[in-house]
Design a protein around this motif. Structure first.
Motif, mmCIF file in Angstrom:
data_model
loop_
_atom_site.group_PDB
_atom_site.id
_atom_site.type_symbol
_atom_site.label_atom_id
_atom_site.label_comp_id
_atom_site.label_asym_id
_atom_site.label_seq_id
_atom_site.Cartn_x
_atom_site.Cartn_y
_atom_site.Cartn_z
ATOM 1 N N PHE A 7 29.575 47.332 63.635
ATOM 2 C CA PHE A 7 30.007 46.267 62.746
ATOM 3 C C PHE A 7 28.761 45.480 62.373
ATOM 4 C CE2 PHE A 7 30.948 41.747 62.189
ATOM 5 C CZ PHE A 7 31.757 41.840 61.069
ATOM 6 N N ARG A 8 28.568 45.249 61.074
ATOM 7 C CA ARG A 8 27.417 44.471 60.609
ATOM 8 C C ARG A 8 27.922 43.396 59.663
ATOM 9 N NH1 ARG A 8 24.068 48.342 59.453
ATOM 10 N NH2 ARG A 8 22.927 48.065 61.373
ATOM 11 N N HIS A 112 26.730 44.585 65.647
ATOM 12 C CA HIS A 112 27.378 44.899 66.928
ATOM 13 C C HIS A 112 27.619 46.402 66.904
ATOM 14 C CE1 HIS A 112 30.366 43.347 70.167
ATOM 15 N NE2 HIS A 112 29.795 44.473 70.546
ATOM 16 N N GLU A 113 26.857 47.137 67.732
ATOM 17 C CA GLU A 113 26.910 48.593 67.681
ATOM 18 C C GLU A 113 27.349 49.192 69.010
ATOM 19 O OE1 GLU A 113 22.915 50.200 66.938
ATOM 20 O OE2 GLU A 113 22.151 48.254 67.562
ATOM 21 N N GLY A 127 36.545 38.656 65.484
ATOM 22 C CA GLY A 127 35.903 37.624 66.303
ATOM 23 C C GLY A 127 34.612 37.120 65.687
ATOM 24 N N TRP A 128 33.780 38.056 65.219
ATOM 25 C CA TRP A 128 32.500 37.644 64.651
ATOM 26 C C TRP A 128 32.669 36.847 63.366
ATOM 27 C CZ3 TRP A 128 28.801 37.062 67.698
ATOM 28 C CH2 TRP A 128 28.497 37.963 68.713
ATOM 29 N N ALA A 133 31.452 31.817 61.047
ATOM 30 C CA ALA A 133 31.892 30.743 60.146
ATOM 31 C C ALA A 133 31.754 29.388 60.837
ATOM 32 C CB ALA A 133 33.338 30.972 59.708
ATOM 33 N N ASN A 134 32.116 29.332 62.099
ATOM 34 C CA ASN A 134 32.027 28.081 62.844
ATOM 35 C C ASN A 134 30.567 27.691 63.086
ATOM 36 O OD1 ASN A 134 33.605 25.960 63.771
ATOM 37 N ND2 ASN A 134 33.895 26.843 65.800
ATOM 38 N N LEU A 135 29.717 28.661 63.370
ATOM 39 C CA LEU A 135 28.279 28.405 63.533
ATOM 40 C C LEU A 135 27.695 27.848 62.241
ATOM 41 C CD1 LEU A 135 25.425 28.702 64.803
ATOM 42 C CD2 LEU A 135 25.487 31.095 64.058
#
Length: 153
Positions: A7-8, A112-113, A127-128, A133-135
């Motif tokens: 996931f990127r 995330h690999e 989750g990411w 978004a919150n970061l």
């Protein structure tokens, strides 16, 4: 094939690489937007934990710092608590944060690999999206979103 999915996600933030790095590696600040504090000395080979901010001290994710190049690159393994945490171990995935400055903004690339299957990749993506978004909101406004985005149905 198991363990090969990735996931990127790329986002852009109106901040500095140093502030992004600090937000990823400081337990108090990461706890403010993630609900978990990221705890480590952030040296390659060191252990890191993703600890709940409820005072329980429980780590929901553990891993090893593979690369640490402040403020532009952080690579860790990502594993269940108590499981092996080394790269290539069954059930262990790898998370890379690439932090690139460009004038007054930053491009943050999350990769995330080594995800086991499509269901794990979809869960990681959901989750990411919420965490990043919150970061972004915290770094650009000084406060996280008023409701944790990962609790949305």
């Amino acid at each position: 094939m198991a363990g090969t999915l990735t996931f990127r996600y790329v986002t852009y933030l109106a901040t500095t690489p140093e502030k992004v790095w600090h937000a990823l590696t400081d337990p108090e600040l990461s706890g403010a937007y993630w609900g978990h504090g990221n705890v480590s000395d952030w040296r390659p080979g060191s252990r890191w934990e993703h600890r709940r901010t409820d005072g329980s001290g429980i780590a929901d994710v553990e891993g090893v710092v593979l690369e640490s190049a402040p403020p532009t690159r952080l690579v860790t393994t990502w594993a269940e608590p108590g499981a092996p945490t080394g790269r290539g171990e069954p059930g262990v995935s790898t998370v890379t944060f690439g932090i690139e400055p460009y004038e007054e903004i930053v491009r943050l690339t999350l990769t995330h690999e080594d995800l086991a299957d499509e269901a794990e990749r979809e869960a990681a993506a959901g989750g990411w999206f919420a965490v990043l978004a919150n970061l972004k909101t915290l770094l650009e406004t000084g406060r996280p979103l008023p409701k944790e985005p990962w609790t949305m149905p």
